[in-house]
Design an enzyme around this catalytic site. Structure first.
Site, PDB file in Angstrom:
ATOM      1  N   ASP A   8     -76.702 -25.441 124.710  1.00  0.00           N
ATOM      2  CA  ASP A   8     -78.209 -25.552 124.140  1.00  0.00           C
ATOM      3  C   ASP A   8     -79.046 -26.579 124.754  1.00  0.00           C
ATOM      4  O   ASP A   8     -78.816 -27.487 125.043  1.00  0.00           O
ATOM      5  CB  ASP A   8     -77.530 -26.690 122.473  1.00  0.00           C
ATOM      6  CG  ASP A   8     -78.559 -27.491 122.434  1.00  0.00           C
ATOM      7  OD1 ASP A   8     -79.975 -27.515 122.620  1.00  0.00           O
ATOM      8  OD2 ASP A   8     -78.663 -28.750 121.421  1.00  0.00           O
ATOM      9  N   LYS A  69     -89.396 -26.915 127.477  1.00  0.00           N
ATOM     10  CA  LYS A  69     -89.023 -26.499 126.124  1.00  0.00           C
ATOM     11  C   LYS A  69     -89.908 -25.756 125.424  1.00  0.00           C
ATOM     12  O   LYS A  69     -90.681 -25.110 125.022  1.00  0.00           O
ATOM     13  CB  LYS A  69     -87.866 -26.862 125.597  1.00  0.00           C
ATOM     14  CG  LYS A  69     -87.547 -26.070 124.607  1.00  0.00           C
ATOM     15  CD  LYS A  69     -86.368 -26.475 124.180  1.00  0.00           C
ATOM     16  CE  LYS A  69     -85.741 -24.920 123.281  1.00  0.00           C
ATOM     17  NZ  LYS A  69     -84.315 -26.279 122.207  1.00  0.00           N
ATOM     18  N   GLU A 146     -80.963 -22.476 116.227  1.00  0.00           N
ATOM     19  CA  GLU A 146     -80.136 -23.369 116.743  1.00  0.00           C
ATOM     20  C   GLU A 146     -79.606 -23.733 115.069  1.00  0.00           C
ATOM     21  O   GLU A 146     -78.389 -23.716 115.470  1.00  0.00           O
ATOM     22  CB  GLU A 146     -81.300 -24.194 117.659  1.00  0.00           C
ATOM     23  CG  GLU A 146     -81.030 -24.334 119.325  1.00  0.00           C
ATOM     24  CD  GLU A 146     -82.090 -25.551 119.182  1.00  0.00           C
ATOM     25  OE1 GLU A 146     -82.858 -26.026 118.299  1.00  0.00           O
ATOM     26  OE2 GLU A 146     -82.395 -24.642 120.623  1.00  0.00           O
ATOM     27  N   ASP A 168     -82.856 -29.719 111.332  1.00  0.00           N
ATOM     28  CA  ASP A 168     -82.371 -29.458 113.095  1.00  0.00           C
ATOM     29  C   ASP A 168     -83.557 -30.433 113.713  1.00  0.00           C
ATOM     30  O   ASP A 168     -84.424 -30.199 112.797  1.00  0.00           O
ATOM     31  CB  ASP A 168     -82.529 -28.790 113.172  1.00  0.00           C
ATOM     32  CG  ASP A 168     -81.969 -28.584 115.293  1.00  0.00           C
ATOM     33  OD1 ASP A 168     -82.397 -30.214 115.185  1.00  0.00           O
ATOM     34  OD2 ASP A 168     -81.669 -27.980 115.532  1.00  0.00           O
TER      35      ASP A 168
END
Ligand code: AMP
Length: 485
Positions: A8, A69, A146, A168
């Protein structure tokens, strides 16, 4: 087949898991931590990553890169110590560290990984993630979403069918997914989200509040000192986390951030209650509702139809987030205790690795594309070729033709969105198919094929069926605009 680890690669932290006798286990890093900060720092002693780099952020923020990211798949470049680095190179350094640490821990070379990305990552962001893996010496056997990974981690041992909704909320993004789990198949029914909403925004809001307090007390805006920004954000993040468990947080802010200035040695102290924090950040909390309602409506479901709500991402530890989930879905449906919310995605990625390595012969993972895809036709009308929430991988084609006599070329304008008017949707790319032999309007047959692979990457081709001439592009599906305040 060699081991496939699950990674992850988070905005804030990176987590690695592997499968041990079919069960996902988190791999600690060399420092013994289960979460590795996704931070890279350029220091006199060389490039450092993880918690060492995070420590550097306080003293040398200019040469420390966090939240890379958010830059993945963009043309952003980092200029550091005479070098120029792409976001994927920086992410590659993080991956190299975690894969190296995992190799040391497991006593074997790690060369294969499943890496997770937010559901709304576009083509370029997915490709950049894959490249980052390659730069770290990894074969990226699959990129998965994810929330899908999270459901996989929870759904593995369930026998009855469950409709599961995953919230999430990580450091930088919010994703909602609705999945149907049952009989070994995990099917994503709908996805939605907000790519500009994450735990960092709560920190930012609180940091701004703290800066205002300092200004009131000292007359000086602390943000004028660049080094104050990461310090205030860190203090804000600390207070936010404290308030997840406690009702009060005592905040102590050192002034004169580099030991310079009139206020060196002085501190500003404050006591913040959970209630105050929640009032301050209420507008952020409200933004969780819109994408959730959208995903439910896309899946044709009501909140009552959801059997389980899985909370993923460190920021779902905030009591206000949990309370909102309870209000929307009911207390009994919230499932968050069994697996740590920071670790569930990596755990699911490891399970996907196991599926790909053939460890679970009875499991299949079915993912979907989040938005409809198609091309522009005459009059600015959007012609859908693949509907949103279609299972991937998928290949669909449609035949189009010319709009005028002897038209020698057609433009294929690839779009993404749900509106009928082209101008209301997002343009992904355009290309021409030329050398169409003279023919009356409507006679040539142009076959347009849309292909989305297992990693969510879209390729579009157009073929003149008469001549066999072909043109193709790889385009980047974009996420929808950040939603609903
Ligand atoms: P992730 O990307 O899933 O690692 O989530 C990181 C985000 O979760 C960051 O914004 C963290 O500040 C936040 N976070 C981690 N732990 C807590 C906590 N106990 N309470 C509130 N937020 C947290």
């Amino acid at each position: 087949m060699s081991r496939i680890i699950g990674i992850d690669l988070g905005t804030t932290n990176t987590v690695v898991a592997f499968l041990d006798s079919g069960c996902p286990v988190i791999v600690p890093n060399a420092e013994g931590g289960r979460l590795t900060p996704s931070v890279v720092a350029f220091t006199d002693g060389g490039v450092v990553t993880g918690s060492e780099a995070l420590r550097n952020a306080g003293v040398n923020p200019e040469e420390t890169i966090a939240s890379v990211k958010r830059r993945m798949g963009t043309s952003h470049r980092f200029h550091l110590r005479g070098g120029i680095y792409t976001p994927q190179e920086i992410s590659g350094m993080i991956l190299q560290k975690v894969a190296g640490d995992a190799g040391t821990y497991l006593g074997e070379r790690i060369d294969k990984a499943v890496i997770t990305v937010p559901a709304y990552f576009n083509n370029e962001q997915r490709e950049a993630t894959r490249e980052a893996g390659v730069m770290a010496g990894l074969e990226v056997v699959r990129i998965i979403n994810e929330p899908t990974a999270a459901a996989l981690a929870y759904g593995l041992d369930k026998e009855e069918i469950h409709t599961v909704l995953v919230w999430d909320l990580g450091g930088g993004t919010f994703d909602v997914s609705i999945l149907e789990l049952g009989q070994g198949v995990f099917e994503v029914r709908a996805v939605s989200g907000d790519t500009r909403l994450g735990g960092d925004d709560w920190d930012q809001r609180l940091a701004g509040h703290l800066a205002g307090m300092i200004e009131t007390e000292t007359g000086i805006d602390p943000f004028l000192d660049k080094s104050a920004v990461p310090i205030l954000k860190r203090i804000a993040e600390g207070a936010k986390k404290t308030l997840s468990d406690a009702l009060l947080s005592d905040i102590d802010i050192p002034l004169g951030f580099r030991g310079e200035g009139n206020f060196a040695g002085r501190n500003v102290r404050a006591r913040l209650s959970r209630e105050e924090f929640e009032a301050l950040t209420a507008p952020l909390l409200k933004r969780l509702a819109g994408p959730t309602i959208q995903a439910l409506s896309d899946a044709g479901l009501r909140p009552i139809d959801i059997d389980r709500v899985i909370l993923v991402g460190g920021a779902t530890r905030m009591p206000a987030v949990r309370e909102l989930a309870r209000q929307m879905f009911g207390d009994s449906k919230i499932c968050h205790d069994r697996i740590n919310p920071d670790e569930v995605v990596a755990a699911g990625a490891a399970i996907q690795g196991g599926i790909l390595a053939g460890e679970f012969s009875d499991l299949v993972l079915v993912d979907v594309t989040p938005l409809s895809l198609g091309i522009e036709t005459q009059g600015g009308v959007f012609a859908r070729i693949i509907d949103r929430n279609t299972r991937i991988p998928v290949s669909r084609n449609k035949i189009f033709t010319t709009a005028a006599d002897d038209q020698a070329s057609v433009s294929i304008h690839v779009l993404q969105g749900e509106k009928d008017a082209v101008s209301d949707n997002m343009s992904l790319g355009i290309f021409d198919l030329a050398d169409i032999p003279p023919a009356p309007q409507g006679e040539p047959k142009i076959e347009v094929t849309f292909n989305i692979d297992v990693n969510g990457i879209l390729r579009v081709s157009a073929v003149d069926l008469h001549t066999g001439n072909e043109q193709k592009i790889e385009v980047a599906p974009l996420h929808p605009s950040a939603s609903i305040e």
